[in-house]
Scaffold this motif. Sequence first.
Motif, PDB file in Angstrom:
ATOM      1  N   LYS A 250       0.758  -1.124   0.161  1.00 42.24           N
ATOM      2  CA  LYS A 250      -0.076   0.001  -0.068  1.00 42.24           C
ATOM      3  C   LYS A 250       0.948   1.329  -0.110  1.00 42.24           C
ATOM      4  CE  LYS A 250      -3.706  -2.525   0.272  1.00 42.24           C
ATOM      5  NZ  LYS A 250      -4.430  -2.863   1.746  1.00 42.24           N
ATOM      6  N   ASP A 251       1.999   1.234  -0.503  1.00 43.86           N
ATOM      7  CA  ASP A 251       3.000   2.176  -0.550  1.00 43.86           C
ATOM      8  C   ASP A 251       2.605   3.306  -1.498  1.00 43.86           C
ATOM      9  OD1 ASP A 251       5.084   4.122  -0.510  1.00 43.86           O
ATOM     10  OD2 ASP A 251       6.680   2.421  -0.384  1.00 43.86           O
ATOM     11  N   PRO A 252       2.278   4.531  -1.402  1.00 44.43           N
ATOM     12  CA  PRO A 252       2.040   5.317  -2.331  1.00 44.43           C
ATOM     13  C   PRO A 252       3.054   5.788  -3.213  1.00 44.43           C
ATOM     14  CG  PRO A 252       1.945   6.636  -0.198  1.00 44.43           C
ATOM     15  CD  PRO A 252       1.985   5.041  -0.022  1.00 44.43           C
ATOM     16  N   THR A 253       4.300   5.577  -2.880  1.00 48.81           N
ATOM     17  CA  THR A 253       5.444   5.806  -3.752  1.00 48.81           C
ATOM     18  C   THR A 253       5.639   4.904  -4.753  1.00 48.81           C
ATOM     19  OG1 THR A 253       6.943   4.863  -2.161  1.00 48.81           O
ATOM     20  CG2 THR A 253       6.523   7.023  -1.949  1.00 48.81           C
ATOM     21  N   HIS A 254       4.877   3.723  -4.664  1.00 50.89           N
ATOM     22  CA  HIS A 254       5.212   2.733  -5.569  1.00 50.89           C
ATOM     23  C   HIS A 254       3.619   2.274  -6.328  1.00 50.89           C
ATOM     24  CE1 HIS A 254       8.865   1.804  -3.456  1.00 50.89           C
ATOM     25  NE2 HIS A 254       9.217   1.330  -4.655  1.00 50.89           N
ATOM     26  N   PHE A 255       2.638   2.816  -5.890  1.00 57.87           N
ATOM     27  CA  PHE A 255       1.178   2.542  -6.539  1.00 57.87           C
ATOM     28  C   PHE A 255       0.655   3.717  -6.522  1.00 57.87           C
ATOM     29  CE2 PHE A 255       2.710  -1.616  -4.474  1.00 57.87           C
ATOM     30  CZ  PHE A 255       2.455  -2.372  -5.487  1.00 57.87           C
ATOM     31  N   ALA A 256      -0.064   4.206  -7.710  1.00 57.59           N
ATOM     32  CA  ALA A 256      -0.780   5.359  -7.741  1.00 57.59           C
ATOM     33  C   ALA A 256      -1.984   5.199  -7.216  1.00 57.59           C
ATOM     34  CB  ALA A 256      -0.946   5.582  -9.307  1.00 57.59           C
ATOM     35  N   TYR A 257      -2.576   4.116  -7.038  1.00 56.11           N
ATOM     36  CA  TYR A 257      -3.801   4.117  -6.158  1.00 56.11           C
ATOM     37  C   TYR A 257      -3.782   3.181  -5.154  1.00 56.11           C
ATOM     38  CZ  TYR A 257      -5.120   5.882 -10.848  1.00 56.11           C
ATOM     39  OH  TYR A 257      -5.363   6.697 -12.017  1.00 56.11           O
ATOM     40  N   ASP A 277       8.455  -3.570  -8.516  1.00 50.12           N
ATOM     41  CA  ASP A 277       9.215  -4.225  -7.559  1.00 50.12           C
ATOM     42  C   ASP A 277       8.586  -4.169  -6.107  1.00 50.12           C
ATOM     43  OD1 ASP A 277      11.166  -4.441  -9.552  1.00 50.12           O
ATOM     44  OD2 ASP A 277      12.269  -2.576  -8.995  1.00 50.12           O
ATOM     45  N   ALA A 278       7.598  -3.356  -5.703  1.00 43.80           N
ATOM     46  CA  ALA A 278       6.979  -3.631  -4.363  1.00 43.80           C
ATOM     47  C   ALA A 278       5.980  -4.400  -4.673  1.00 43.80           C
ATOM     48  CB  ALA A 278       6.199  -1.974  -4.252  1.00 43.80           C
TER      49      ALA A 278
END
Length: 344
Positions: A250-257, A277-278
Motif C-alpha cells: 500500500k506504499d503510495p510511492t510505488h502505487f498510484a492508487y 518491485d513493490a
Amino acid sequence: MLQRRDHDRHLPAEESFIEPRHYLSKAACNVIFAIVFGNRHDYEDAELLNVMSLMYATLSIASSEWGQLYEMFPWVMSYIPGRHHKIFSSMKKLIKYVEKRVDMNKKNLDESNPRSYVDAFLIKTEKEKNNPKTEFQITNLVYSTLQIFFAGVESISTALNYSLLLLMKYPDILAKVQKEIDQVIGNDRCPKFQDRSQMPFTDAVIHEILRFTDLLPFGLPRKTTRDITYRGYSIPKNTNVYIMLSSVLKDPTHFAYPNEFNPQNFLNENGEFKKNDAFIPFATGKKLCLGESLTRVETFIILITLLQNFELKSAVPLEDLDITPGISGLGNFPKPFEISFVPR
C-alpha cells in the motif's frame, strides 16, 4: 478443471446461489494432494473435507483476536482457556494425517518412478541415511509437507474467493477481462498459463487482486539465527521477525492508487502490463512463501476457466457487497458471500 460441457457436475444449477469458498478449497486441495502425494480425492471424500476444515479452522483462529493474543503473550495465553487452544488440536490431527499418508507412500515406493514430492523426499532420505547432518529426515518431510498444504490450499482458495468477490463488485473490470479472454483464448480450448503474456489487462487485474487483498499482511514469521544489528537496532539471536507486507503493498510511492482496487497500478499509459518491485504479496528473499508460484498459476488457470464459461451474479445489490476482510490477522479472509455461476 471446470469446462462448459460438465459444469453441472461441479456447480449448482443456474440461478442458485452458493458460498464459493468450499468449492474452491476442494479444487485447490486436490491440486496439492496430486503434487505432494501423487493422487487426489473425490470431491466428497471425508478425508479431503476433514483436511480442508482443519486447515481453515487453524488459520482463521490464528488470525482472530485469540490467535493474535497468543502470538504476543504465549506464556500467559497458554493458561487461559479460549479458541486459540483449538489451533494445537487441529495441528495434531493434520500431522497425524500427513504421517499416515507418508507411510502409505513409503510402503509402495518405486525409486525408479517417483510420483510425488513425498516420493522424491523419501528417495533422498534413503540415500542420505548414513549422513548424520542430513536434513532429509521423516520429521522434516512431515512438517515441510504440512507447510506446502497451508501455503498452497488456503492461499489459493482465499485468492480465488476474493477474486470472485472483487470482480462482482466491479463489473466493468470483469467485462474487460472476459473480453480479453474471448479474444485470446475463445471458448474452444482450456486456458494455459502461457496465455497470460498475451493478456495484459487480465494479468494486471490478477496482480491487483493479490496486492489489494493483502493475503498475508505480516508475511510469515522469520527467526534470527545470530545476533545482528540492523539500521542501528540490535536484534538478538532467536528473535521472531515479521515483514510488514501491507506497508509495501500500500506504499503510495510505488502505487498510484494504493488504497483502492485499480488494475492501473500494473498498467502503463499504453495499456501494457507494468512490473512493480513493490509487488511482494508473499514476502521476498530466500525464504519466499512456498505457495507463491503455485498460487499464481492456479489462480490464473481456475479463475480464467470460470470467467470463460460463466457470468458471475451476486445475491445482493453490488453496493451491498462488502470487500473488507471478515478476518484480518495472520491472513486476510473475505466475509462470506453468495454467488451464482450463470453459463455464458
